[in-house]
Motif scaffolding. Structure first.
Motif, mmCIF file in Angstrom:
data_model
loop_
_atom_site.group_PDB
_atom_site.id
_atom_site.type_symbol
_atom_site.label_atom_id
_atom_site.label_comp_id
_atom_site.label_asym_id
_atom_site.label_seq_id
_atom_site.Cartn_x
_atom_site.Cartn_y
_atom_site.Cartn_z
ATOM 1 N N ALA A 1 0.833 -1.208 0.000
ATOM 2 C CA ALA A 1 0.000 0.000 0.000
ATOM 3 C C ALA A 1 0.864 1.253 0.000
ATOM 4 C CB ALA A 1 -0.932 -0.021 1.201
ATOM 5 N N SER A 2 1.974 1.241 0.737
ATOM 6 C CA SER A 2 2.864 2.398 0.769
ATOM 7 C C SER A 2 3.494 2.646 -0.595
ATOM 8 C CB SER A 2 3.968 2.192 1.806
ATOM 9 O OG SER A 2 3.421 2.027 3.083
ATOM 10 N N LEU A 3 3.966 1.578 -1.250
ATOM 11 C CA LEU A 3 4.561 1.734 -2.582
ATOM 12 C C LEU A 3 3.533 2.224 -3.592
ATOM 13 C CD1 LEU A 3 6.845 -1.421 -2.782
ATOM 14 C CD2 LEU A 3 7.541 0.960 -2.496
ATOM 15 N N ALA A 4 2.309 1.714 -3.503
ATOM 16 C CA ALA A 4 1.258 2.171 -4.400
ATOM 17 C C ALA A 4 0.947 3.642 -4.152
ATOM 18 C CB ALA A 4 0.006 1.320 -4.222
ATOM 19 N N GLY A 5 0.895 4.054 -2.891
ATOM 20 C CA GLY A 5 0.646 5.459 -2.555
ATOM 21 C C GLY A 5 1.741 6.369 -3.052
ATOM 22 N N ILE A 6 2.987 5.954 -2.902
ATOM 23 C CA ILE A 6 4.114 6.749 -3.390
ATOM 24 C C ILE A 6 4.065 6.856 -4.905
ATOM 25 C CG2 ILE A 6 6.635 6.760 -3.646
ATOM 26 C CD1 ILE A 6 6.758 5.573 -0.795
ATOM 27 N N GLY A 7 3.743 5.744 -5.565
ATOM 28 C CA GLY A 7 3.645 5.770 -7.027
ATOM 29 C C GLY A 7 2.550 6.696 -7.515
ATOM 30 N N ILE A 8 1.413 6.672 -6.851
ATOM 31 C CA ILE A 8 0.308 7.552 -7.236
ATOM 32 C C ILE A 8 0.675 9.009 -6.992
ATOM 33 C CG2 ILE A 8 -2.058 8.224 -6.618
ATOM 34 C CD1 ILE A 8 -2.615 5.227 -6.200
#
Length: 89
Positions: free
Chosen positions: A7-14
């Protein structure tokens, strides 16, 4: 991987995507590939519908859709040739 890390990596990517803006070249390329894959899937579906008259079926999976979508009509012919001449042996 831990769901929190994902979830953190997805949030950073977004966040990076929103801050830097979308690359129009990348979006055009991805859209073109997606449209080709959809057309390939439809072509295989129609082949199976009309092939039902002759009791012919070509499976629709990621490989066959990719070949028919990216190579077009020659790709569909190649898949039919492989199915008819190579796979029965």
């Amino acid at each position: 991987m831990d769901p929190i890390v994902i979830a953190s990596l997805a949030g950073i990517g977004i966040c990076l995507f929103l801050l830097l803006g979308p690359s129009t070249k990348w979006m055009k390329w991805t859209g073109s590939i997606f449209v080709r894959l959809v057309v390939g899937a439809v072509a295989l579906f129609l082949l199976n519908v009309f092939g039902g008259v002759f009791e012919y079926h070509l499976p629709i999976n990621l490989f066959t859709v990719s070949v028919s979508g990216l190579l077009g009509f020659p790709g569909v012919l190649m898949l039919v040739a492989v199915d008819l001449f190579i796979l029965p042996f």
